[in-house]
Design a protein around this motif. Structure first.
Motif, mmCIF file in Angstrom:
data_model
loop_
_atom_site.group_PDB
_atom_site.id
_atom_site.type_symbol
_atom_site.label_atom_id
_atom_site.label_comp_id
_atom_site.label_asym_id
_atom_site.label_seq_id
_atom_site.Cartn_x
_atom_site.Cartn_y
_atom_site.Cartn_z
ATOM 1 N N SER A 353 10.457 12.707 29.434
ATOM 2 C CA SER A 353 11.142 11.773 28.555
ATOM 3 C C SER A 353 10.752 12.004 27.098
ATOM 4 N N ILE A 354 11.512 11.379 26.210
ATOM 5 C CA ILE A 354 11.158 11.407 24.784
ATOM 6 C C ILE A 354 9.770 10.813 24.604
ATOM 7 N N GLU A 355 9.516 9.701 25.290
ATOM 8 C CA GLU A 355 8.222 9.025 25.158
ATOM 9 C C GLU A 355 7.069 9.936 25.568
ATOM 10 N N ALA A 356 7.241 10.685 26.677
ATOM 11 C CA ALA A 356 6.170 11.554 27.150
ATOM 12 C C ALA A 356 5.911 12.690 26.166
ATOM 13 N N MET A 357 6.975 13.245 25.602
ATOM 14 C CA MET A 357 6.800 14.312 24.615
ATOM 15 C C MET A 357 6.115 13.769 23.368
ATOM 16 N N ALA A 358 6.507 12.586 22.964
ATOM 17 C CA ALA A 358 5.904 11.982 21.768
ATOM 18 C C ALA A 358 4.422 11.687 21.989
ATOM 19 N N GLU A 359 4.087 11.203 23.165
ATOM 20 C CA GLU A 359 2.688 10.877 23.439
ATOM 21 C C GLU A 359 1.816 12.122 23.414
ATOM 22 N N ARG A 360 2.338 13.235 23.951
ATOM 23 C CA ARG A 360 1.563 14.471 23.907
ATOM 24 C C ARG A 360 1.406 14.954 22.461
ATOM 25 N N ALA A 361 2.444 14.798 21.658
ATOM 26 C CA ALA A 361 2.354 15.181 20.242
ATOM 27 C C ALA A 361 1.286 14.350 19.538
ATOM 28 N N ARG A 362 1.218 13.079 19.861
ATOM 29 C CA ARG A 362 0.195 12.214 19.252
ATOM 30 C C ARG A 362 -1.200 12.654 19.694
ATOM 31 N N ALA A 370 10.103 17.029 16.280
ATOM 32 C CA ALA A 370 11.568 17.037 16.331
ATOM 33 C C ALA A 370 12.022 17.203 17.779
ATOM 34 N N ILE A 371 12.874 16.299 18.225
ATOM 35 C CA ILE A 371 13.489 16.381 19.551
ATOM 36 C C ILE A 371 14.801 17.137 19.384
ATOM 37 N N THR A 372 14.904 18.316 19.993
ATOM 38 C CA THR A 372 16.040 19.207 19.734
ATOM 39 C C THR A 372 16.657 19.676 21.050
ATOM 40 N N ASP A 373 17.277 18.774 21.753
ATOM 41 C CA ASP A 373 17.918 19.164 23.007
ATOM 42 C C ASP A 373 19.150 20.016 22.742
ATOM 43 N N HIS A 374 19.570 20.748 23.774
ATOM 44 C CA HIS A 374 20.674 21.701 23.636
ATOM 45 C C HIS A 374 22.008 21.005 23.360
ATOM 46 N N SER A 375 22.896 21.731 22.695
ATOM 47 C CA SER A 375 24.269 21.259 22.502
ATOM 48 C C SER A 375 25.126 21.655 23.701
ATOM 49 N N GLU A 386 29.056 15.470 21.672
ATOM 50 C CA GLU A 386 28.793 14.632 20.501
ATOM 51 C C GLU A 386 28.517 13.182 20.883
ATOM 52 N N ARG A 387 29.224 12.669 21.851
ATOM 53 C CA ARG A 387 28.988 11.285 22.261
ATOM 54 C C ARG A 387 27.576 11.115 22.810
ATOM 55 N N ARG A 388 27.159 12.008 23.693
ATOM 56 C CA ARG A 388 25.806 11.910 24.259
ATOM 57 C C ARG A 388 24.738 12.141 23.200
ATOM 58 N N LEU A 389 25.007 13.072 22.276
ATOM 59 C CA LEU A 389 24.016 13.361 21.244
ATOM 60 C C LEU A 389 23.826 12.172 20.316
ATOM 61 N N ARG A 390 24.894 11.507 19.952
ATOM 62 C CA ARG A 390 24.755 10.335 19.083
ATOM 63 C C ARG A 390 23.931 9.252 19.781
ATOM 64 N N ARG A 391 24.191 9.044 21.064
ATOM 65 C CA ARG A 391 23.419 8.057 21.812
ATOM 66 C C ARG A 391 21.956 8.486 21.906
ATOM 67 N N HIS A 392 21.736 9.769 22.122
ATOM 68 C CA HIS A 392 20.386 10.319 22.211
ATOM 69 C C HIS A 392 19.645 10.141 20.879
ATOM 70 N N ALA A 393 20.328 10.423 19.775
ATOM 71 C CA ALA A 393 19.711 10.289 18.454
ATOM 72 C C ALA A 393 19.336 8.837 18.172
ATOM 73 N N ARG A 394 20.202 7.913 18.599
ATOM 74 C CA ARG A 394 19.868 6.486 18.408
ATOM 75 C C ARG A 394 18.602 6.130 19.172
ATOM 76 N N ARG A 395 18.488 6.641 20.387
ATOM 77 C CA ARG A 395 17.308 6.353 21.200
ATOM 78 C C ARG A 395 16.050 6.918 20.545
ATOM 79 N N ILE A 396 16.145 8.144 20.020
ATOM 80 C CA ILE A 396 14.998 8.754 19.329
ATOM 81 C C ILE A 396 14.565 7.877 18.165
ATOM 82 N N ARG A 397 15.510 7.393 17.393
ATOM 83 C CA ARG A 397 15.176 6.603 16.213
ATOM 84 C C ARG A 397 14.649 5.217 16.589
#
Length: 571
Positions: A353-362, A370-375, A386-397
């Motif tokens: 998950s984003i959370e798990a990656m962030a925790e390891r970075a910390r 930077a979370i950079t999943d594939h297009s 684009e729809r999934r990426l926008r939702r994904h970006a909102r979750r990251i923020r």
């Protein structure tokens, strides 16, 4: 049984299932399990010995865990042996040729009767491959080059990452030998080359006979090739050859310099010695019979009027002249990075998950990630539209707001399409913090077409970084071909950085390009391209590449603080 060898066995099972046109789900399961094993921070053999349940690891279910345990216990796997019996033995060599793989190998087997490397070469040289559906002239030419790669033995070399696992095992063994006064690994491993043919290990012993007994009796040794009081040669169970060489303390530094190499660097040093009438060997720097220096490397370099040269630079690419002028670069350090600007999550082909990656970075002390999943173009990796990426970006923020000590950048690894367009619209990309642009498909374009493709993407004004720029997989896929000068000039003019991708099989951008790019004013980022939390730890391999490429901290964007990065990105 090291992780690299287990992963190779799992990949081979996936190849053979694919070869017999088996279930895509099974193929994918073994591939993902192999990736987990290859990148795992701890030896699975140690985990199994400690009684840990391997099926609890990501992407490893009970069935694959059983096969891993079988490999650890016996070195064999019944499922792999069954699959190997069902295909022509030489065909497995054919599918290892770069640009082929299981499906294409089987197609050539069925269409042309190709069942060996010799058959494949004959078909390519007779221009028969180009007429098989799905191939063509470019693929045929690439196959011929790939055959050369296989026959050259380049694929028999070990990735630096895999060799490092063996060195860690060796360290665990040597530290318990009380008759050993000191030791050091030299050769291409110490120079941190992308691949390693064998290991040169220098030993200083209090009692040579006892040390010889200890190294030849090591349980990782499969064969003792030669045994003596000056040198012991062995082959390890995973196939890596190791030469143990004994030296006295008075010569150890000179021996370390000599066996670290490279050959070209040593030749250049000897020429410098000849100007003084001196002689340099593994036993020391001599004037006649008098030893001038030998106990440590720095003293040898100093007597030659040189600053000590870091091992990564010893390739005779100008380092001796720079050392004589006091002009060696202050190479980037392994603790210099403040963050990572390329990683994947379960939103595409990552396994966390984003959370798990962030925790390891910390945990690594990073200031940003930077979370950079594939297009969407990379459908095999569940790429984001684009729809999934926008939702994904909102979750990251949203998650970013929960951290005071880590900036989560909402990004993407966007595909550069064949015509140079990007895989997502400008409006979508402009709303992100960080955009890595990469080539994943149509990698066989000719130089002119590939150059135009890359330059168009670089000049789009939407890209921050060109991801794994050569698209190579070491020993498996050749680099793409483009006009280096045009691409580098476009990067410099548009403030687009080149990525050094630290994935063990990529190490892309190669070190040989770094000096050239730096001279043309191009900046860099060093990224892990991690697909799971401990994959972030691979970034040290990228720093090795940067050091071999003469890069300093100021050349690399992600050595900057969070505030400085935000300013650079206009955020």
């Amino acid at each position: 049984m090291e992780n690299a060898r287990i992963a190779a066995k799992l990949d081979r099972i996936a190849d053979l299932i694919d070869l017999e046109d088996g279930s895509p789900f099974r193929v994918r399961s073994y591939r993902r399990a192999a990736q987990t094993v290859r990148e795992h921070a701890r030896r699975l053999a140690d985990l199994a010995a400690a009684g840990e349940n391997l099926s609890k690891l990501p992407n490893i279910g009970a069935s694959i865990a059983g096969k891993i345990e079988e490999l650890i216990d016996t070195g064999q796997c019944d499922e792999l042996e069954r699959l190997e019996r069902e295909v022509p033995p030489a065909l497995t060599e054919v599918m290892d040729v770069p640009r082929l793989g299981p499906r294409k190998a089987m197609r050539l087997h069925e269409a042309l009767g190709v069942a060996s490397l010799d058959d494949l070469a004959a078909a390519a040289e007779a221009h028969e491959i180009r007429d098989v559906e799905g191939f063509g002239e470019k693929t045929e030419a690439a196959i011929l080059r790939g055959i050369g790669t296989v026959r050259s033995g380049a694929r028999d070399r070990f990735l630096l990452h895999d060799a490092a696992q063996q060195v860690r095992l060796l360290e665990r063994h040597l530290e318990h030998i009380d008759a050993l006064a000191g030791w050091h690994v030299a050769g291409s491993y110490r120079r941190r080359q992308a691949t390693v043919g064998d290991l040169d290990v220098l030993l200083e012993a209090r009692d040579r006979d006892r040390v010889v007994d200890a190294v030849t009796g090591w349980d990782e040794v499969a064969e003792v090739v030669a045994r003596g009081r000056e040198k012991v040669s062995v082959a390890l169970r995973d196939g890596l050859a190791v030469d143990f060489r004994f030296f006295e303390a008075r010569s150890f530094g000179a021996a370390l310099l000599y066996f670290t190499g490279s050959k070209a660097h040593n030749v250049a040093l000897r020429k410098r010695c000849q100007a003084h009438g001196w002689k340099l060997s593994e036993y020391g720097l001599f004037k006649g019979d008098r030893l001038l220096a030998g106990r440590d490397e720095a003293a040898v370099y100093h007597r030659l009027g040189l600053d000590w040269i870091p091992p990564e630079l010893r390739e005779d690419r100008g380092e001796i002249e720079a050392a004589g002028d006091g002009a060696l670069p202050r190479l980037i350090r392994h603790d210099a990075l403040r963050g990572d600007l390329h990683c994947h999550t379960e939103a595409s082909d990552g396994i966390a998950s984003i959370e798990a990656m962030a925790e390891r970075a910390r945990e690594r002390g990073y200031e940003y990630l930077a979370i950079t999943d594939h297009s969407q173009r990379v459908s095999v990796a569940n790429g984001l539209d684009e729809r999934r990426l926008r939702r994904h970006a909102r979750r990251i923020r949203e998650l970013d707001q929960q951290f005071d000590d880590l900036w989560l950048l909402a990004g993407v690894e966007v595909d550069i399409l064949e015509d140079g367009d990007l895989d997502l619209t400008a409006k979508c990309l402009e709303g992100l913090d960080w955009v890595v642009a990469s080539v994943h498909y149509h990698q066989d374009l000719d130089e002119a077409a590939m150059t135009a493709r890359l330059v168009k993407a670089i000049e789009s004004g939407l890209v921050h970084c060109l991801g794994h720029p050569l698209g190579r997989l070491i020993g498996r896929r050749e680099p793409i071909s483009f006009d280096t000068d045009r691409v580098l000039d476009a990067c410099a003019a548009n403030d687009v950085r080149l990525e050094i991708d630290a994935q063990p099989a990529r190490l892309d951008l190669p070190d040989s390009f770094c000096q050239q790019a730096k001279a043309r004013g191009v900046g860099f980022v060093i990224d892990s391209d991690a697909h799971k939390p401990d994959g972030l730890d691979l970034i040290d391999l990228g720093i090795d590449v940067a050091r071999r490429g003469w890069l300093e901290a100021r050349d690399v964007l992600n050595t900057r603080s969070r505030a400085a990065l935000a300013r650079a990105l206009g955020r």
